[in-house]
Design a protein around this motif. Sequence first.
Motif, PDB file in Angstrom:
ATOM      1  N   LEU A 273      13.487  -7.340  -5.592  1.00  0.00           N
ATOM      2  CA  LEU A 273      14.502  -6.416  -6.173  1.00  0.00           C
ATOM      3  C   LEU A 273      13.470  -5.269  -6.771  1.00  0.00           C
ATOM      4  O   LEU A 273      13.686  -3.984  -7.003  1.00  0.00           O
ATOM      5  N   ASP A 274      12.534  -5.931  -7.568  1.00  0.00           N
ATOM      6  CA  ASP A 274      11.636  -5.142  -8.314  1.00  0.00           C
ATOM      7  C   ASP A 274      10.366  -4.493  -7.616  1.00  0.00           C
ATOM      8  O   ASP A 274      10.510  -3.256  -7.963  1.00  0.00           O
ATOM      9  N   VAL A 275      10.319  -4.765  -6.219  1.00  0.00           N
ATOM     10  CA  VAL A 275       9.723  -3.665  -5.176  1.00  0.00           C
ATOM     11  C   VAL A 275      10.579  -2.695  -5.006  1.00  0.00           C
ATOM     12  O   VAL A 275       9.799  -1.439  -5.028  1.00  0.00           O
ATOM     13  N   PHE A 276      11.761  -2.860  -4.693  1.00  0.00           N
ATOM     14  CA  PHE A 276      12.696  -1.731  -4.257  1.00  0.00           C
ATOM     15  C   PHE A 276      12.930  -0.961  -5.204  1.00  0.00           C
ATOM     16  O   PHE A 276      12.825   0.384  -5.245  1.00  0.00           O
ATOM     17  N   ARG A 277      13.033  -1.403  -6.624  1.00  0.00           N
ATOM     18  CA  ARG A 277      13.072  -0.552  -7.817  1.00  0.00           C
ATOM     19  C   ARG A 277      11.859   0.396  -7.889  1.00  0.00           C
ATOM     20  O   ARG A 277      12.017   1.666  -8.434  1.00  0.00           O
ATOM     21  N   SER A 278      10.841  -0.342  -7.767  1.00  0.00           N
ATOM     22  CA  SER A 278       9.385   0.325  -8.005  1.00  0.00           C
ATOM     23  C   SER A 278       9.216   1.605  -7.003  1.00  0.00           C
ATOM     24  O   SER A 278       8.370   2.527  -7.421  1.00  0.00           O
ATOM     25  N   LYS A 279      10.042   1.625  -6.142  1.00  0.00           N
ATOM     26  CA  LYS A 279       9.921   2.480  -5.022  1.00  0.00           C
ATOM     27  C   LYS A 279      10.901   3.834  -5.101  1.00  0.00           C
ATOM     28  O   LYS A 279      11.123   4.464  -4.323  1.00  0.00           O
ATOM     29  N   GLY A 280      11.589   3.564  -6.236  1.00  0.00           N
ATOM     30  CA  GLY A 280      12.680   4.630  -6.504  1.00  0.00           C
ATOM     31  C   GLY A 280      14.003   4.386  -5.734  1.00  0.00           C
ATOM     32  O   GLY A 280      14.960   5.141  -5.777  1.00  0.00           O
TER      33      GLY A 280
ATOM     34  N   LEU B 125      10.640 -11.640   6.634  1.00  0.00           N
ATOM     35  CA  LEU B 125      10.106 -10.278   6.876  1.00  0.00           C
ATOM     36  C   LEU B 125      10.281  -9.263   5.696  1.00  0.00           C
ATOM     37  O   LEU B 125      11.536  -9.333   5.613  1.00  0.00           O
ATOM     38  N   PHE B 126       9.363  -8.625   5.543  1.00  0.00           N
ATOM     39  CA  PHE B 126       9.582  -7.625   4.626  1.00  0.00           C
ATOM     40  C   PHE B 126       8.810  -6.422   5.314  1.00  0.00           C
ATOM     41  O   PHE B 126       7.507  -6.358   5.463  1.00  0.00           O
ATOM     42  N   LEU B 127       9.677  -5.367   5.562  1.00  0.00           N
ATOM     43  CA  LEU B 127       9.123  -4.215   6.287  1.00  0.00           C
ATOM     44  C   LEU B 127       9.083  -2.905   5.407  1.00  0.00           C
ATOM     45  O   LEU B 127      10.339  -2.930   4.834  1.00  0.00           O
ATOM     46  N   MET B 128       8.216  -2.238   5.394  1.00  0.00           N
ATOM     47  CA  MET B 128       8.477  -0.927   4.615  1.00  0.00           C
ATOM     48  C   MET B 128       7.379   0.246   5.206  1.00  0.00           C
ATOM     49  O   MET B 128       6.307  -0.113   5.871  1.00  0.00           O
ATOM     50  N   GLU B 129       7.900   1.425   4.951  1.00  0.00           N
ATOM     51  CA  GLU B 129       7.181   2.365   5.099  1.00  0.00           C
ATOM     52  C   GLU B 129       5.950   2.824   4.546  1.00  0.00           C
ATOM     53  O   GLU B 129       5.038   3.618   4.852  1.00  0.00           O
ATOM     54  N   GLU B 130       5.756   1.959   3.390  1.00  0.00           N
ATOM     55  CA  GLU B 130       4.704   2.180   2.471  1.00  0.00           C
ATOM     56  C   GLU B 130       3.314   2.115   3.297  1.00  0.00           C
ATOM     57  O   GLU B 130       3.081   1.186   4.052  1.00  0.00           O
ATOM     58  N   GLN B 131       2.367   3.282   2.929  1.00  0.00           N
ATOM     59  CA  GLN B 131       1.190   3.141   3.632  1.00  0.00           C
ATOM     60  C   GLN B 131       0.169   2.059   3.146  1.00  0.00           C
ATOM     61  O   GLN B 131      -0.492   1.490   3.932  1.00  0.00           O
ATOM     62  N   ASP B 132       0.279   1.709   1.850  1.00  0.00           N
ATOM     63  CA  ASP B 132      -0.545   0.600   1.328  1.00  0.00           C
ATOM     64  C   ASP B 132       0.295  -0.671   0.975  1.00  0.00           C
ATOM     65  O   ASP B 132       0.307  -0.867  -0.143  1.00  0.00           O
ATOM     66  N   ILE B 133       0.601  -1.307   1.992  1.00  0.00           N
ATOM     67  CA  ILE B 133       1.413  -2.490   1.901  1.00  0.00           C
ATOM     68  C   ILE B 133       0.613  -3.639   1.281  1.00  0.00           C
ATOM     69  O   ILE B 133       1.045  -4.270   0.404  1.00  0.00           O
ATOM     70  N   GLN B 134      -0.590  -3.448   1.306  1.00  0.00           N
ATOM     71  CA  GLN B 134      -1.379  -4.650   0.825  1.00  0.00           C
ATOM     72  C   GLN B 134      -1.325  -4.667  -0.601  1.00  0.00           C
ATOM     73  O   GLN B 134      -1.408  -5.692  -1.383  1.00  0.00           O
ATOM     74  N   SER B 135      -1.179  -3.459  -1.112  1.00  0.00           N
ATOM     75  CA  SER B 135      -1.308  -3.466  -2.864  1.00  0.00           C
ATOM     76  C   SER B 135       0.144  -3.998  -3.310  1.00  0.00           C
ATOM     77  O   SER B 135       0.099  -4.633  -4.387  1.00  0.00           O
ATOM     78  N   VAL B 136       1.178  -3.766  -2.389  1.00  0.00           N
ATOM     79  CA  VAL B 136       2.492  -4.321  -2.839  1.00  0.00           C
ATOM     80  C   VAL B 136       2.376  -5.880  -2.791  1.00  0.00           C
ATOM     81  O   VAL B 136       2.767  -6.468  -3.703  1.00  0.00           O
TER      82      VAL B 136
END
Length: 111
Positions: free
Chosen positions: A16-23, A78-89
């Motif tokens: 949920l923190d990751v979702f919130r951090s992405k707006g 599985l966590f899927l995201m359009e984020e380009q820098d998934i490694q930082s997440v």
Amino acid sequence: MPSDDVTSPFLIPGLLDVFRSKGIKRCIYYEPVEEKGLFSLNQTAASDVCGLLRADMIIADEKRRAAFMSIYDSFTTLFLMEEQDIQSVVRAMNWEAVICSDTACINWYSQ
């Protein structure tokens, strides 16, 4: 203690923190057979989301830019995201992960 076939509730606050951090403001959840719905990230506690979890569950943002899925009878999530820098997440959340590229096949885990 969590069941073997249900996502660990210890993962949910970070997710949920990751979702919130992405707006992301609202998420959709799906359980393939019985349940689906919508919840607001600002008005929903992690414990409430844990109450929604079933063996097979998908939680995604409304625009489907990010999604989390648990797979029944497996220790795989599985966590899927359009984020380009998934490694930082992954690093920021201290998650253990296998990061796939655009060329990874859908069933990489069975190879």
